[in-house]
Structures are given as C-alpha cells and as structure tokens.
Design an enzyme around this catalytic site. Structure first.
Site, PDB file in Angstrom:
ATOM      1  N   GLU A 171       0.827  -1.225   0.000  1.00 37.24           N
ATOM      2  CA  GLU A 171       0.000   0.000   0.000  1.00 37.24           C
ATOM      3  C   GLU A 171       0.857   1.270   0.000  1.00 37.24           C
ATOM      4  O   GLU A 171       0.599   2.196   0.782  1.00 37.24           O
ATOM      5  CB  GLU A 171      -0.977  -0.017   1.183  1.00 37.24           C
ATOM      6  CG  GLU A 171      -1.972  -1.164   1.086  1.00 37.24           C
ATOM      7  CD  GLU A 171      -3.131  -1.113   2.082  1.00 37.24           C
ATOM      8  OE1 GLU A 171      -3.125  -0.237   2.957  1.00 37.24           O
ATOM      9  OE2 GLU A 171      -4.031  -1.958   1.949  1.00 37.24           O
ATOM     10  N   GLU A 290      -5.266  -8.175  -0.658  1.00 35.50           N
ATOM     11  CA  GLU A 290      -5.990  -7.921   0.607  1.00 35.50           C
ATOM     12  C   GLU A 290      -7.419  -7.590   0.229  1.00 35.50           C
ATOM     13  O   GLU A 290      -7.646  -6.653  -0.556  1.00 35.50           O
ATOM     14  CB  GLU A 290      -5.394  -6.752   1.404  1.00 35.50           C
ATOM     15  CG  GLU A 290      -4.112  -7.077   2.120  1.00 35.50           C
ATOM     16  CD  GLU A 290      -3.654  -5.947   3.049  1.00 35.50           C
ATOM     17  OE1 GLU A 290      -4.511  -5.274   3.670  1.00 35.50           O
ATOM     18  OE2 GLU A 290      -2.437  -5.744   3.135  1.00 35.50           O
TER      19      GLU A 290
HETATM   20  O1  AHR Z   1      -5.182  -5.876   7.030  1.00 34.44           O
HETATM   21  C1  AHR Z   1      -5.015  -4.742   7.848  1.00 34.44           C
HETATM   22  C2  AHR Z   1      -4.308  -3.592   7.127  1.00 34.44           C
HETATM   23  O2  AHR Z   1      -5.137  -3.121   6.103  1.00 34.44           O
HETATM   24  C3  AHR Z   1      -3.037  -3.926   6.419  1.00 34.44           C
HETATM   25  O3  AHR Z   1      -1.936  -3.855   7.268  1.00 34.44           O
HETATM   26  C4  AHR Z   1      -2.932  -2.866   5.374  1.00 34.44           C
HETATM   27  O4  AHR Z   1      -2.216  -3.281   4.249  1.00 34.44           O
HETATM   28  C5  AHR Z   1      -4.373  -2.517   5.086  1.00 34.44           C
HETATM   29  O5  AHR Z   1      -4.605  -1.160   5.072  1.00 34.44           O
END
Ligand code: AHR
Length: 487
Positions: A171, A290
């Site tokens: 990210e 994610e």
């Molecule tokens: O999954 C929790 C967090 O969400 C992770 O660390 C990040 O990559 C995202 O913003």
C-alpha cells in the site's frame, strides 16, 4: 422467478486456485496468540497452534501472504531469524507497538509447509532498502555457498525454501504507509528492487502494488508508470479493498457487487490497454492480495476483542468470491485479509477457537470450486438502490470439473424472501441427486459467538431431480452452492 442458464462449453478459462489465498500480518493477535502461541494447550513443540492449523486446513488456502500489511513497511527480516534469545525487540511504527521478532521467516515457512500452502513474502519498500530485499531472496532461495545461504543453513535450513511469490512493498499509495511513495518513486523502486531480486532468483514471481487508495486521483497513473517501466519484471499488479455496511442498509450492502465489478473491470481494462499500447507480451495478472469486509463492530472472545462477521457480511464475502470467479482470466491470486484473529474467519481463545460466518462461505468456495470457470447467463427478479437500478437479486458464478462431471453453481440470494430458481443446461443432463450447500441464518445480523458457535454453519441438503432442468429452492439471504453431476 429466477433462472440460470448454463452452457457447459462456454468456459471463461482455468481457475487459478491462488484465488483462495490468505494473509497473515504481525498485527494484534494474528501471529502471536493466533498462529504462534507457545503457552497454549493447543501448541505443538514449535509453538504453533494445532487447532488453528486444523481449521485452516479446511480452508485449503494455496498461498499465504506475510508479514504485512502496513507492518512490513518498517520490518527488518534479519531481526526475525536465528536464535530466538538473540532476536531484538523493535518499535513497530505501523501499529504503534513493540515487535518481539519471536516469529519470523523460518517459522512462517514451517507453518506454510505444515498447511501445504505456498509462502508469499512481501519485502519492505517503505523504510527498507533494495539490498535488504535482495538479501532476503538470497537467504530464502539461494543455493551457492554465500554468507547468507550459510546463515540459513546455520539456522537449521539446509535446503532452500524456494519461495516463489514476492511482493514489493505494501500500500505505498497510502499516506498512512511508512515510506508512502508517489507513482514515480514507486515505479522506480519496483524497477530496481525487482531487477536485483530476479537476478538473485529468476524463478520468482513479483507482485507490485497497484491500488489500495481508491479515492486518490492517481491510480491510473500508478498502473501506467509501473507497466511502462517494469512490465518486464512484474507478474501481478496488486489491488486491495475493504468494504463495510456504511449505511446499515441491507439492500445497499448487497449492491456492493457493482463496486467489485467496477474496480475489477477498470483495472483489467487498464492492464489490457497498456499492454496493447506498449506492446507488452508477458502475462500480467491481478492479485487482490488484501480483501474483506472491515467494520468496527467487535465482540469479546475469551477476553479479546474480535471484529464480528454477521450473515450479511458473509454474503458480501461470497459476492467478492463470485466477482473473482467471473474475472478469473485476470484475477490469478486473492488473499482474504486476514486468516486468524484480525479481520478473520477464525478467532482463538485460550481453550479453543470460534469459526465465524465467513469461514463457512470461504470453505464452501475453496473446497467445491472446480478447475474451469464458466461464463453463465442468469436473470429474474431485480432490486434497485441509490444509483443502481435493475440489479439482479441473485449474484451467480459457476465452475466445472469436466473429469468428474461436476458443475457447481454459487448463488447468493440477496433477497430477504425465499425464491425458486430454475437451473437449466443448454445441452446435457443433470443426473440426480443435486446437493445444496447452504450458508444462512434466520436474520441477516446473526453471528456466531463462543456461547452460540454454530448459529451459522453450512447445511447440506439434497434435491431429487433429473433432466436438463431443475427447480432449486433458495433460502432467504443465503449462499447456496448447487453441486450437480452432469452428463
Ligand atoms: O489488514 C489490515 C491492514 O489493512 C493492512 O496492514 C494494510 O495493508 C491494510 O490497510
């Protein structure tokens, strides 16, 4: 009345099972107290929780991403290898805590091997260097007699770990990230990190950050620069998202299918357009590395707080998996965030664990999906909400296992009413009986708790049918996997 029409010849392509991947981060109790818990009565001789491993085995995850997440942007992998008593505790600025480093690379790889899953490591592209990244690849995968390979051997791992999947950063498009990068900075970093990482091991697959900050006005530029500069290195572009029932309105929540379609279609289009314009011949896929529902409602589980997953959340998880299946040509990896305790299908407490509603949905897809994805047609009742009119009440995807002659149709009934659906084959016959694997509950806000752990599970029933057409009863607000033997 709803109908689903299936032509078994109309395949979208081969399903990449990496779509059913997971993600484990050094965050709250995911690693410590989730995966690794030496003081637990369930711990094995390495401190790994055997009950968590048994539950995860049911989810058949082919790949797990680690160690972050935001955590990785301040992580030094060297801190987490070697004798435990010598490992330093460090400030973790991502989550404002202290990381003990008692669990690290080798423990994670052992955990993956026990599960039969591929490790996917993410290198620090926040405050970390290209040197650390290439060294980590060498430590894990190297075979020559270098200092780093000798170090791995000294640590007890003679054979290389052969870690195939490597992410460059997490990210980096988010200002919340340690080492946030502009599109230009990140494209340069990927080009240089990726180059040396692949020089160390040309067999690795690289995943670059595409977009996580969907409100920023630069995600097209990010994708463009990455593909202009590093298309010869990148194997996947990663997208992230988390969704929530912001308005606490069931219909609006169920309309999130449109957001998933919009984002996946847009990102696919971006990759296709750039590949065409830049004459890029290598395959470059999407990794949704994610994804999940993330809201702030929590419950106490054995004295710890955990995000609650209700039935309606489970249906949104199912819609995300349906979207990945419908986009299976390009979505070649997806990692539910996360696997245990943090935003998770599994929540541990000292004596045992709780399986949340999303566990049963994920298990249904991961265990039943066949190797081919079908392009199907469905129609019927509709609903409208805000900007969306004529949304089909059913959300559908399907797979085929041609060798077994098994068709599986995944149907989310987004209505609060039961409905009957006609499933018909364009050619061929359904041989009885049809099995229905259903996840539902009396109310959309129901969820499992320690005192009522089986409120939401998967129920299997059978419908007696034969012929090219079958009437399938669908329960209100439910996921149903219709498993048919076809001839
Ligand atoms: O999954 C929790 C967090 O969400 C992770 O660390 C990040 O990559 C995202 O913003």
């Amino acid at each position: 009345m709803n109908y689903i029409s299936i032509d078994l010849q109309r395949t979208l392509g081969v399903l990449d099972r990496n779509m059913f991947g997971g993600f484990a981060e050094h965050l709250e109790r995911c690693i410590y107290g989730g995966i690794f818990d030496p003081d637990s009565p369930h711990a094995d001789e390495r401190g790994l929780r055997t009950d968590v491993i048994a539950a995860l085995r049911r989810l058949r995850m082919p790949v797990i991403r680690y160690p972050g997440g935001n955590f990785v942007s301040g992580y030094r992998w060297e801190d987490g290898v070697g004798p435990r008593e010598k490992r330093p505790a460090r400030l973790d600025l991502a989550w404002h805590t202290v990381e003990s480093n008692q669990f690290g690379t080798n423990e994670f790889i052992e955990f993956c091997r026990l599960l039969g899953t591929e490790p996917y490591l993410v290198v620090n592209c926040g405050d970390g260097s290209m040197r650390e990244a290439r060294d980590w690849v060498e430590y894990c995968n190297g075979t020559q007699d270098t200092a780093l390979v000798k170090l791995r051997r000294q640590h007890g791992y003679e054979a290389p770990h052969k870690v195939k999947y490597w992410g460059i950063g997490n990210e980096v498009d988010g200002p919340w990230q340690i080492g946030f990068k502009t599109p230009q900075e990140y494209a340069r970093a990927v080009t240089e990190f990726g180059k040396v990482m692949k020089w160390v091991d040309p067999d690795i697959k690289l995943i670059a950050n595409g977009v996580s900050h969907w409100d920023a006005a630069d995600f097209v530029e990010r994708g463009q620069l990455l593909l202009e500069q590093a298309a010869h290195l990148i194997d996947y572009l990663a997208v992230h998202w988390y969704v929530d029932n912001d308005t606490d309105d069931f219909k609006t929540y169920m309309a999130l299918s449109e957001l998933f379609e919009e984002r996946l279609s847009a990102y696919e289009g971006l990759i296709h357009a750039l590949k065409l314009e830049r004459k890029i011949k290598r395959p470059i896929y999407i990794a949704v590395d994610e994804w999940n529902v993330w809201h702030r409602r929590q419950m106490a589980v054995g004295g710890h707080e955990a995000v609650i997953y209700t039935l309606e959340d489970a249906l949104v998880v199912a819609m995300q998996l349906n979207a990945f299946l419908r986009h299976a040509r390009m979505v070649r990896m997806a990692n539910i965030a996360q696997i245990v305790n943090v935003l998770a299908p599994i929540v541990t407490f000292r004596e045992g664990l709780l399986l949340q509603s999303i566990f049963y949905v994920f298990e249904t897809y991961s265990t039943l999906a066949g190797p081919l994805v079908l392009d199907i047609h469905w129609d019927g009742d509709t609903f409208s909400v805000d900007d969306h009119t004529g949304l089909r009440v059913l959300d559908v995807a399907a797979t085929l296992d041609a060798d077994k002659g098994e068709l599986v149709v995944f149907v989310v009934n987004r209505s609060e009413q039961a409905t009957e659906t006609v499933l018909k084959l364009v050619e061929g016959e359904i041989v009885r009986p049809v099995k229905l694997h259903t996840v539902t509950s009396a109310h959309v806000k129901d969820y499992n708790t320690v005192t009522d752990p089986a409120r939401i599970t998967t129920k299997v029933t059978t419908v007696e049918v034969s012929g090219a057409r079958v009437n399938v009863p669908l329960q209100p607000h439910s996921l149903t996997a219709i498993v048919c033997t076809v001839d």
